[in-house]
Design a protein around this motif. Structure first.
Motif, PDB file in Angstrom:
ATOM      1  N   ARG A  14      34.727  44.483 -18.383  1.00  0.00           N
ATOM      2  CA  ARG A  14      35.873  44.657 -17.481  1.00  0.00           C
ATOM      3  C   ARG A  14      36.243  43.356 -16.788  1.00  0.00           C
ATOM      4  O   ARG A  14      37.362  43.170 -16.328  1.00  0.00           O
ATOM      5  N   TYR A  15      35.269  42.442 -16.683  1.00  0.00           N
ATOM      6  CA  TYR A  15      35.484  41.177 -15.964  1.00  0.00           C
ATOM      7  C   TYR A  15      35.450  39.972 -16.899  1.00  0.00           C
ATOM      8  O   TYR A  15      35.453  38.841 -16.442  1.00  0.00           O
ATOM      9  N   ARG A  16      35.438  40.225 -18.198  1.00  0.00           N
ATOM     10  CA  ARG A  16      35.351  39.124 -19.167  1.00  0.00           C
ATOM     11  C   ARG A  16      36.494  38.130 -18.987  1.00  0.00           C
ATOM     12  O   ARG A  16      36.301  36.912 -19.049  1.00  0.00           O
ATOM     13  N   THR A  17      37.700  38.616 -18.740  1.00  0.00           N
ATOM     14  CA  THR A  17      38.855  37.731 -18.556  1.00  0.00           C
ATOM     15  C   THR A  17      38.683  36.852 -17.332  1.00  0.00           C
ATOM     16  O   THR A  17      39.063  35.676 -17.334  1.00  0.00           O
ATOM     17  N   ASP A  18      38.089  37.390 -16.268  1.00  0.00           N
ATOM     18  CA  ASP A  18      37.856  36.613 -15.058  1.00  0.00           C
ATOM     19  C   ASP A  18      36.876  35.466 -15.327  1.00  0.00           C
ATOM     20  O   ASP A  18      37.092  34.339 -14.887  1.00  0.00           O
ATOM     21  N   PHE A  19      35.797  35.769 -16.045  1.00  0.00           N
ATOM     22  CA  PHE A  19      34.827  34.726 -16.361  1.00  0.00           C
ATOM     23  C   PHE A  19      35.472  33.642 -17.227  1.00  0.00           C
ATOM     24  O   PHE A  19      35.271  32.450 -17.010  1.00  0.00           O
ATOM     25  N   THR A  56      27.371  42.753  -6.322  1.00  0.00           N
ATOM     26  CA  THR A  56      26.581  41.539  -6.090  1.00  0.00           C
ATOM     27  C   THR A  56      26.247  40.840  -7.400  1.00  0.00           C
ATOM     28  O   THR A  56      26.180  39.614  -7.458  1.00  0.00           O
ATOM     29  N   MET A  57      25.999  41.616  -8.460  1.00  0.00           N
ATOM     30  CA  MET A  57      25.731  41.027  -9.775  1.00  0.00           C
ATOM     31  C   MET A  57      26.949  40.245 -10.265  1.00  0.00           C
ATOM     32  O   MET A  57      26.845  39.105 -10.720  1.00  0.00           O
ATOM     33  N   LEU A  58      28.125  40.857 -10.160  1.00  0.00           N
ATOM     34  CA  LEU A  58      29.338  40.228 -10.663  1.00  0.00           C
ATOM     35  C   LEU A  58      29.714  38.999  -9.833  1.00  0.00           C
ATOM     36  O   LEU A  58      30.231  38.012 -10.377  1.00  0.00           O
ATOM     37  N   ALA A  59      29.461  39.028  -8.518  1.00  0.00           N
ATOM     38  CA  ALA A  59      29.723  37.854  -7.688  1.00  0.00           C
ATOM     39  C   ALA A  59      28.840  36.686  -8.106  1.00  0.00           C
ATOM     40  O   ALA A  59      29.297  35.542  -8.180  1.00  0.00           O
ATOM     41  N   ALA A  60      27.559  36.956  -8.394  1.00  0.00           N
ATOM     42  CA  ALA A  60      26.652  35.902  -8.841  1.00  0.00           C
ATOM     43  C   ALA A  60      27.074  35.368 -10.197  1.00  0.00           C
ATOM     44  O   ALA A  60      27.037  34.157 -10.450  1.00  0.00           O
ATOM     45  N   MET A  61      27.488  36.263 -11.095  1.00  0.00           N
ATOM     46  CA  MET A  61      27.959  35.815 -12.410  1.00  0.00           C
ATOM     47  C   MET A  61      29.201  34.936 -12.288  1.00  0.00           C
ATOM     48  O   MET A  61      29.343  33.943 -13.006  1.00  0.00           O
ATOM     49  N   MET A  62      30.094  35.296 -11.371  1.00  0.00           N
ATOM     50  CA  MET A  62      31.296  34.483 -11.175  1.00  0.00           C
ATOM     51  C   MET A  62      30.934  33.102 -10.642  1.00  0.00           C
ATOM     52  O   MET A  62      31.524  32.084 -11.036  1.00  0.00           O
ATOM     53  N   ASP A  63      29.940  33.043  -9.776  1.00  0.00           N
ATOM     54  CA  ASP A  63      29.460  31.755  -9.266  1.00  0.00           C
ATOM     55  C   ASP A  63      28.952  30.892 -10.408  1.00  0.00           C
ATOM     56  O   ASP A  63      29.304  29.711 -10.531  1.00  0.00           O
ATOM     57  N   ALA A  64      28.108  31.483 -11.281  1.00  0.00           N
ATOM     58  CA  ALA A  64      27.579  30.734 -12.421  1.00  0.00           C
ATOM     59  C   ALA A  64      28.696  30.273 -13.350  1.00  0.00           C
ATOM     60  O   ALA A  64      28.670  29.149 -13.862  1.00  0.00           O
ATOM     61  N   ARG A  66      31.880  29.629 -12.573  1.00  0.00           N
ATOM     62  CA  ARG A  66      32.630  28.526 -11.956  1.00  0.00           C
ATOM     63  C   ARG A  66      31.882  27.210 -12.080  1.00  0.00           C
ATOM     64  O   ARG A  66      32.477  26.155 -12.259  1.00  0.00           O
ATOM     65  N   LEU A  67      30.552  27.286 -11.976  1.00  0.00           N
ATOM     66  CA  LEU A  67      29.734  26.079 -12.105  1.00  0.00           C
ATOM     67  C   LEU A  67      29.560  25.658 -13.555  1.00  0.00           C
ATOM     68  O   LEU A  67      29.157  24.533 -13.834  1.00  0.00           O
ATOM     69  N   GLY A  68      29.841  26.574 -14.487  1.00  0.00           N
ATOM     70  CA  GLY A  68      29.638  26.269 -15.892  1.00  0.00           C
ATOM     71  C   GLY A  68      28.178  26.198 -16.267  1.00  0.00           C
ATOM     72  O   GLY A  68      27.782  25.421 -17.140  1.00  0.00           O
ATOM     73  N   THR A 238      32.147  22.077  -3.532  1.00  0.00           N
ATOM     74  CA  THR A 238      31.284  22.221  -4.711  1.00  0.00           C
ATOM     75  C   THR A 238      31.809  23.249  -5.689  1.00  0.00           C
ATOM     76  O   THR A 238      31.377  23.304  -6.828  1.00  0.00           O
ATOM     77  N   GLY A 239      32.741  24.104  -5.239  1.00  0.00           N
ATOM     78  CA  GLY A 239      33.240  25.168  -6.093  1.00  0.00           C
ATOM     79  C   GLY A 239      32.347  26.387  -6.142  1.00  0.00           C
ATOM     80  O   GLY A 239      32.648  27.339  -6.837  1.00  0.00           O
ATOM     81  N   GLU A 240      31.237  26.395  -5.419  1.00  0.00           N
ATOM     82  CA  GLU A 240      30.313  27.517  -5.476  1.00  0.00           C
ATOM     83  C   GLU A 240      30.887  28.722  -4.742  1.00  0.00           C
ATOM     84  O   GLU A 240      31.621  28.594  -3.773  1.00  0.00           O
ATOM     85  N   VAL A 241      30.527  29.897  -5.244  1.00  0.00           N
ATOM     86  CA  VAL A 241      30.843  31.127  -4.534  1.00  0.00           C
ATOM     87  C   VAL A 241      29.793  31.327  -3.459  1.00  0.00           C
ATOM     88  O   VAL A 241      28.600  31.361  -3.735  1.00  0.00           O
ATOM     89  N   LEU A 242      30.229  31.450  -2.217  1.00  0.00           N
ATOM     90  CA  LEU A 242      29.303  31.626  -1.104  1.00  0.00           C
ATOM     91  C   LEU A 242      29.440  33.049  -0.586  1.00  0.00           C
ATOM     92  O   LEU A 242      30.175  33.306   0.365  1.00  0.00           O
ATOM     93  N   ASN A 243      28.774  34.010  -1.258  1.00  0.00           N
ATOM     94  CA  ASN A 243      28.800  35.344  -0.673  1.00  0.00           C
ATOM     95  C   ASN A 243      27.649  35.453   0.315  1.00  0.00           C
ATOM     96  O   ASN A 243      26.856  34.535   0.460  1.00  0.00           O
ATOM     97  N   GLU A 244      27.558  36.567   0.988  1.00  0.00           N
ATOM     98  CA  GLU A 244      26.585  36.664   2.084  1.00  0.00           C
ATOM     99  C   GLU A 244      25.150  36.655   1.597  1.00  0.00           C
ATOM    100  O   GLU A 244      24.219  36.504   2.369  1.00  0.00           O
ATOM    101  N   TYR A 245      24.933  36.746   0.285  1.00  0.00           N
ATOM    102  CA  TYR A 245      23.576  36.777  -0.239  1.00  0.00           C
ATOM    103  C   TYR A 245      23.176  35.440  -0.826  1.00  0.00           C
ATOM    104  O   TYR A 245      22.082  35.294  -1.340  1.00  0.00           O
TER     105      TYR A 245
END
Length: 252
Positions: A14-19, A56-64, A66-68, A238-245
């Motif tokens: 469902r989020y493949r396009t976002d990645f 939380t899983m998808l937020a971490a995946m999006m962070d990774a 963005r960092l490539g 840095t481009g990192e996703v900074l969620n609360e976790y």
């Protein structure tokens, strides 16, 4: 009739396009997603959290993405209670330094009790002489520096084991059995000094440029999944996703 929960592949698809939209151009999106799914399938805790708290899983995946960085190699998904903490490995930080193009070499080592180690601010780099074939004893510290393509040497970062332990103490997830602090303490010592080094050398130029021009994500097809996802706060430096976790309290 109760419907079956979506599979790992269905949830991530469902989020493949976002990645794909945020991955750097040198990364193959299909391969990146396949590797990530493989990592999740090998860890029952990751599967459980993906089913119960996918945001939380998808937020971490999006962070990774963005960092490539590759999940399971240079980036790790760490279960913490019923959430996922996204953790960049020290090798991922070094990769970002190389991508920027200004660094010719990065040196990062742990220092053990029996090693010969000498460094002062007057020196351009430490003199570290371990006996690789002897019992070197416990870790007493770590250091990192970069050799630049212009011939210079970056700031040298040196931290004692006591200072590394202080970093560990402020990590919310450090006591988790799945934490890299528990599994790979030497790697965490290296990440502590490499992360500090990253403040003094350029990191991925492509990623920093992307951080200021974030492409809009397409409309979601699953509102229930959206409601669980943590809002994404982007560090434009840095481009990192900074969620609360996953803020500065979880170095690796």
């Amino acid at each position: 009739m109760t419907s079956n929960p979506p599979t790992i592949s269905q949830t991530i698809d469902r989020y493949r396009t976002d990645f794909t939209a945020v991955l750097p151009t040198h990364i193959n999106p299909e391969q990146w997603v396949r590797v990530t799914i493989g990592v999740i399938r090998r860890n029952p805790r990751l599967i459980e959290i993906l089913q119960t708290n996918p945001g939380t899983m998808l937020a971490a995946m999006m962070d990774a993405a963005r960092l490539g960085l590759e999940i399971g190699d240079t980036y790790h998904l760490v279960p913490f209670k019923n959430e996922i903490v996204g953790v960049t490995d020290y090798t991922g930080l070094i990769e970002l330094m190389y991508r920027a193009g200004a660094v010719s070499a990065v040196k990062a080592e742990v220092v053990r009790q029996a090693d010969r180690f000498d460094y002062s601010p007057a020196m351009d780099r430490p003199d570290h002489r371990p006996d690789w074939f002897a019992d070197r004893g416990p870790v007493v510290g770590a250091y990192a520096y970069a050799e630049m393509k212009d011939g210079g040497v970056s700031k040298v970062v040196v931290r004692s084991q006591a200072e590394i332990e202080q970093v560990k103490d402020v990590s919310a997830a450090a006591k988790s059995n799945d934490s890299p602090w528990q599994k790979w303490p030497d790697r965490m010592a290296l990440k502590t000094v490499v992360r500090e080094l990253a403040k003094f050398v350029p990191t991925s130029a492509e990623h920093q440029a992307a951080a200021t021009t974030i492409r809009p994500a397409p409309a979601r097809t699953d509102p229930a999944l959206d409601s669980e996802a943590a809002p994404l706060e982007i560090n434009t430096a840095t481009g990192e996703v900074l969620n609360e976790y996953d803020r500065e309290d979880e170095p690796m």
